[in-house]
Design an enzyme around this catalytic site. Structure first.
Site, PDB file in Angstrom:
ATOM      1  N   ASN A  13       0.877  -1.176   0.000  1.00 43.76           N
ATOM      2  CA  ASN A  13       0.000   0.000   0.000  1.00 43.76           C
ATOM      3  C   ASN A  13       0.912   1.223   0.000  1.00 43.76           C
ATOM      4  O   ASN A  13       1.440   1.612   1.040  1.00 43.76           O
ATOM      5  CB  ASN A  13      -0.888  -0.046   1.259  1.00 43.76           C
ATOM      6  CG  ASN A  13      -1.894   1.089   1.300  1.00 43.76           C
ATOM      7  OD1 ASN A  13      -1.856   1.997   0.468  1.00 43.76           O
ATOM      8  ND2 ASN A  13      -2.778   1.047   2.277  1.00 43.76           N
ATOM      9  N   ARG A  94      -2.557  -2.087  -3.470  1.00 45.54           N
ATOM     10  CA  ARG A  94      -3.781  -1.324  -3.263  1.00 45.54           C
ATOM     11  C   ARG A  94      -3.715  -0.098  -4.179  1.00 45.54           C
ATOM     12  O   ARG A  94      -2.759   0.671  -4.114  1.00 45.54           O
ATOM     13  CB  ARG A  94      -3.884  -0.874  -1.812  1.00 45.54           C
ATOM     14  CG  ARG A  94      -5.089  -0.009  -1.607  1.00 45.54           C
ATOM     15  CD  ARG A  94      -5.182   0.521  -0.205  1.00 45.54           C
ATOM     16  NE  ARG A  94      -6.408   1.296  -0.097  1.00 45.54           N
ATOM     17  CZ  ARG A  94      -6.570   2.306   0.741  1.00 45.54           C
ATOM     18  NH1 ARG A  94      -5.601   2.661   1.543  1.00 45.54           N
ATOM     19  NH2 ARG A  94      -7.704   2.954   0.769  1.00 45.54           N
ATOM     20  N   HIS A 183     -13.070   2.462  -0.257  1.00 44.37           N
ATOM     21  CA  HIS A 183     -13.058   1.436   0.811  1.00 44.37           C
ATOM     22  C   HIS A 183     -13.668   0.122   0.322  1.00 44.37           C
ATOM     23  O   HIS A 183     -14.159  -0.687   1.118  1.00 44.37           O
ATOM     24  CB  HIS A 183     -13.878   1.881   2.050  1.00 44.37           C
ATOM     25  CG  HIS A 183     -13.277   3.001   2.831  1.00 44.37           C
ATOM     26  ND1 HIS A 183     -14.061   3.969   3.435  1.00 44.37           N
ATOM     27  CD2 HIS A 183     -11.997   3.305   3.137  1.00 44.37           C
ATOM     28  CE1 HIS A 183     -13.275   4.831   4.064  1.00 44.37           C
ATOM     29  NE2 HIS A 183     -12.024   4.450   3.898  1.00 44.37           N
ATOM     30  N   ARG A 244     -12.665  15.270   7.340  1.00 43.39           N
ATOM     31  CA  ARG A 244     -13.516  15.585   6.173  1.00 43.39           C
ATOM     32  C   ARG A 244     -14.968  15.703   6.619  1.00 43.39           C
ATOM     33  O   ARG A 244     -15.403  14.967   7.497  1.00 43.39           O
ATOM     34  CB  ARG A 244     -13.395  14.475   5.124  1.00 43.39           C
ATOM     35  CG  ARG A 244     -12.020  14.375   4.512  1.00 43.39           C
ATOM     36  CD  ARG A 244     -11.874  13.134   3.647  1.00 43.39           C
ATOM     37  NE  ARG A 244     -10.937  12.195   4.213  1.00 43.39           N
ATOM     38  CZ  ARG A 244     -10.788  10.933   3.822  1.00 43.39           C
ATOM     39  NH1 ARG A 244     -11.518  10.450   2.844  1.00 43.39           N
ATOM     40  NH2 ARG A 244      -9.911  10.143   4.403  1.00 43.39           N
ATOM     41  N   MET A 286     -11.177  10.188  17.283  1.00 44.37           N
ATOM     42  CA  MET A 286     -12.441   9.911  17.978  1.00 44.37           C
ATOM     43  C   MET A 286     -12.226   9.547  19.448  1.00 44.37           C
ATOM     44  O   MET A 286     -13.043   9.888  20.301  1.00 44.37           O
ATOM     45  CB  MET A 286     -13.200   8.800  17.247  1.00 44.37           C
ATOM     46  CG  MET A 286     -14.559   8.503  17.811  1.00 44.37           C
ATOM     47  SD  MET A 286     -15.645   9.970  17.934  1.00 44.37           S
ATOM     48  CE  MET A 286     -16.744   9.709  16.568  1.00 44.37           C
ATOM     49  N   GLU A 336     -14.926  -0.740  15.205  1.00 42.78           N
ATOM     50  CA  GLU A 336     -14.501  -1.915  15.971  1.00 42.78           C
ATOM     51  C   GLU A 336     -14.317  -1.616  17.451  1.00 42.78           C
ATOM     52  O   GLU A 336     -14.431  -2.512  18.283  1.00 42.78           O
ATOM     53  CB  GLU A 336     -13.172  -2.452  15.397  1.00 42.78           C
ATOM     54  CG  GLU A 336     -13.327  -3.056  14.015  1.00 42.78           C
ATOM     55  CD  GLU A 336     -11.988  -3.298  13.315  1.00 42.78           C
ATOM     56  OE1 GLU A 336     -10.983  -3.561  14.006  1.00 42.78           O
ATOM     57  OE2 GLU A 336     -11.957  -3.213  12.075  1.00 42.78           O
ATOM     58  N   HIS A 337     -14.012  -0.348  17.780  1.00 47.74           N
ATOM     59  CA  HIS A 337     -13.591  -0.060  19.155  1.00 47.74           C
ATOM     60  C   HIS A 337     -14.449   0.912  19.928  1.00 47.74           C
ATOM     61  O   HIS A 337     -14.117   1.232  21.073  1.00 47.74           O
ATOM     62  CB  HIS A 337     -12.141   0.446  19.152  1.00 47.74           C
ATOM     63  CG  HIS A 337     -11.181  -0.513  18.543  1.00 47.74           C
ATOM     64  ND1 HIS A 337     -10.939  -1.750  19.067  1.00 47.74           N
ATOM     65  CD2 HIS A 337     -10.432  -0.432  17.410  1.00 47.74           C
ATOM     66  CE1 HIS A 337     -10.073  -2.393  18.304  1.00 47.74           C
ATOM     67  NE2 HIS A 337      -9.761  -1.610  17.290  1.00 47.74           N
ATOM     68  N   GLU A 386      -8.257  -5.732   5.165  1.00 49.58           N
ATOM     69  CA  GLU A 386      -8.057  -5.375   3.754  1.00 49.58           C
ATOM     70  C   GLU A 386      -6.866  -6.113   3.155  1.00 49.58           C
ATOM     71  O   GLU A 386      -6.878  -6.459   1.982  1.00 49.58           O
ATOM     72  CB  GLU A 386      -7.885  -3.854   3.636  1.00 49.58           C
ATOM     73  CG  GLU A 386      -9.203  -3.130   3.888  1.00 49.58           C
ATOM     74  CD  GLU A 386      -9.042  -1.635   4.163  1.00 49.58           C
ATOM     75  OE1 GLU A 386      -8.627  -1.283   5.288  1.00 49.58           O
ATOM     76  OE2 GLU A 386      -9.323  -0.834   3.270  1.00 49.58           O
TER      77      GLU A 386
HETATM   78  P1  ADP Z   1      -7.552   4.630   9.151  1.00 43.40           P
HETATM   79  O1  ADP Z   1      -8.732   5.093   8.357  1.00 43.40           O
HETATM   80  O2  ADP Z   1      -6.441   5.624   9.188  1.00 43.40           O
HETATM   81  O3  ADP Z   1      -7.108   3.208   8.861  1.00 43.40           O
HETATM   82  P2  ADP Z   1      -8.514   3.517  11.668  1.00 43.40           P
HETATM   83  O4  ADP Z   1      -9.389   2.486  11.048  1.00 43.40           O
HETATM   84  O5  ADP Z   1      -7.317   3.053  12.415  1.00 43.40           O
HETATM   85  O6  ADP Z   1      -8.093   4.641  10.657  1.00 43.40           O
HETATM   86  O7  ADP Z   1      -9.436   4.385  12.667  1.00 43.40           O
HETATM   87  C1  ADP Z   1      -8.936   5.479  13.348  1.00 43.40           C
HETATM   88  C2  ADP Z   1     -10.022   6.059  14.223  1.00 43.40           C
HETATM   89  O8  ADP Z   1     -10.466   5.051  15.152  1.00 43.40           O
HETATM   90  C3  ADP Z   1      -9.558   7.254  15.051  1.00 43.40           C
HETATM   91  O9  ADP Z   1     -10.552   8.257  15.062  1.00 43.40           O
HETATM   92  C4  ADP Z   1      -9.431   6.635  16.449  1.00 43.40           C
HETATM   93  O10 ADP Z   1      -9.593   7.585  17.479  1.00 43.40           O
HETATM   94  C5  ADP Z   1     -10.590   5.672  16.410  1.00 43.40           C
HETATM   95  N1  ADP Z   1     -10.510   4.728  17.526  1.00 43.40           N
HETATM   96  C6  ADP Z   1      -9.569   3.778  17.761  1.00 43.40           C
HETATM   97  N2  ADP Z   1      -9.821   3.182  18.947  1.00 43.40           N
HETATM   98  C7  ADP Z   1     -10.924   3.766  19.470  1.00 43.40           C
HETATM   99  C8  ADP Z   1     -11.699   3.614  20.662  1.00 43.40           C
HETATM  100  N3  ADP Z   1     -11.338   2.716  21.583  1.00 43.40           N
HETATM  101  N4  ADP Z   1     -12.787   4.395  20.834  1.00 43.40           N
HETATM  102  C9  ADP Z   1     -13.146   5.313  19.924  1.00 43.40           C
HETATM  103  N5  ADP Z   1     -12.466   5.508  18.784  1.00 43.40           N
HETATM  104  C10 ADP Z   1     -11.379   4.757  18.560  1.00 43.40           C
END
Ligand code: ADP
Length: 401
Positions: A13, A94, A183, A244, A286, A336-337, A386
């Site tokens: 990538n 990618r 995506h 964005r 976030m 996911e988180h 991915e």
């Molecule tokens: P990218 O698009 O760069 O691959 P990611 O999929 O890693 O990004 O997502 C990044 C986002 O996920 C950020 O806004 C980060 O704060 C958020 N994030 C990661 N862990 C948590 C969490 N535990 N709670 C809320 N947001 C989270």
């Protein structure tokens, strides 16, 4: 003789100033090594390689992508796995924008390179870096087939009514102005996993996938095919993202030009880099926004509500477009988180029979069903992968899938 289990794909990538890679078993998704060369062309670069012997970091200047690819090759030679000992069946690249030319992963030929170059006006921030990655990998791995996997490809199944902007004919026909979506690799992977988790054939499942990372998009998937997605000509449209804004009134550029003399360049920069969560709160992250919200910060609370409101707008719209909704999936960093975002979306859908399983949502780790058995729609957390998707598509293209 090499055997099936030694087959690997090197997934690359390449961005404008970074080269991310992973050595992946296309059959199982197992990753033997990951790495990142960053700050290419900038003063202080860095190369990181993680494999079974640990993480190895070098701080050094990396003038260009050719040097980055040498560092990749050296890292495998020095720290393993030895690329001579695995059967490297493909390098999977990618590529962000495949326009309307590519609806499938594609073996890279000079004609494909030319086509990706012609698409630069549609993705000026991404396709040039992707091309650099292809060119240096072709030189370094001259005997290995190179495959392009496009972020836009999965969305080429969108019907014309979903991909067409109601703008003048000349813009559409001469300048390829339409909705493409991004995506796609993630949406393809997650929507397929959703059908598997439901235990139903993919052809029968109607789902909405919410990919919520720094960039974010929603996709309506009917029978394994994308029928609508929230990003459009560029990755700016749709959901509220880290930097964005997502959807806006098309009248905004003219208004800002008149009241503040804002140029197209300034407008574009503000929309790519200074809007979204960053514009609303001062942080694009976030996690930080959630911490501030819990501490009582009004901007962070509003940002959270704006994000959730836009998500509801898309989930509701896509449920109507699909005519029936079997499943909803949350993926990428936030999806996911963040149990809070998931709970906020799902609890607002209670009137449609969606029943959140609060305990499952709060403790979700990996693939998890987060609604009750009686819920009208099954909602899942599905970690995206991915790299595995690119590896398996690339292996299939070269006949080793
Ligand atoms: P990218 O698009 O760069 O691959 P990611 O999929 O890693 O990004 O997502 C990044 C986002 O996920 C950020 O806004 C980060 O704060 C958020 N994030 C990661 N862990 C948590 C969490 N535990 N709670 C809320 N947001 C989270």
């Amino acid at each position: 003789m090499t055997t099936a289990h030694t087959r690997r794909v090197l997934v690359v990538n390449a961005g404008s100033s970074s080269l991310k890679y992973q050595l992946v078993d296309p059959d199982t998704g197992r990753s033997d090594a990951t790495g990142l060369v960053e700050r290419i062309g900038l003063p202080a670069g860095r190369a990181r390689h993680t494999c079974s012997s640990g993480t190895h970091v070098h701080e050094l200047t990396v003038p260009d992508h050719a040097r980055a690819m040498e560092l990749l090759r050296d890292a495998f030679a020095e720290h393993g796995p030895d690329l001579a000992e695995v059967e490297l069946v493909a390098v999977g690249h990618r590529v962000v924008h495949g326009g309307a030319d590519f609806s499938e992963p594609t073996l890279i030929t000079p004609a494909v390179v030319d086509a990706v170059r012609r698409l630069i006006p549609l993705a000026p921030l991404h396709n040039p870096g992707n091309l650099e990655g292809i060119e240096v990998a072709q030189r370094t791995f001259a005997d290995v087939p190179q495959v392009a996997v496009f972020d836009t490809a999965f969305h080429q199944t969108m019907p014309a009514e979903a991909s067409t902007y109601a703008v003048p004919r000349a813009w559409r026909l001469q300048h390829r102005v339409r909705r493409y979506g991004f995506h796609g690799t993630s949406h393809a992977y997650v929507s397929r996993r959703v059908a598997e988790l439901l235990g139903r054939p993919v052809e029968e499942v109607r789902s909405v996938v919410l990919h919520l990372g720094n960039g974010a998009s929603a996709t309506a998937v009917d029978g394994g095919r994308s029928v609508d997605t929230s990003m459009g000509l560029t990755p700016l449209e749709g959901l509220v993202m880290g930097t964005r804004p997502g959807d806006l009134d098309p009248g905004l550029p003219r208004h800002l030009a008149e009241v503040a003399g804002i140029s197209v360049e300034d407008y574009d920069r503000a929309l790519s880099k200074e809007s979204g969560l960053l514009g609303l709160t001062g942080s694009a992250d976030m996690r930080e926004v959630m911490e501030r919200r819990e501490a009582g910060d009004a901007d962070a609370a509003l940002a959270f509500d704006v994000v959730v409101h836009r998500l509801l707008h898309y989930v509701g719209g896509y449920a109507a477009v699909l005519g029936r909704l079997d499943a909803l999936a949350f993926t990428a960093g936030i999806g996911e988180h963040s149990p809070e975002i998931r709970a906020a979306v799902l609890s607002r859908l209670a009137g449609f029979g969606v029943e959140l399983d609060e305990a499952a949502n709060a403790s979700a780790d990996g693939e998890t069903l987060i609604t009750t058995p009686g819920s009208s729609v099954a909602a899942f957390v599905v970690p995206t992968n991915e790299e595995w998707e690119i590896a398996s598509q690339a292996a299939e293209v070269v006949g080793a899938g």
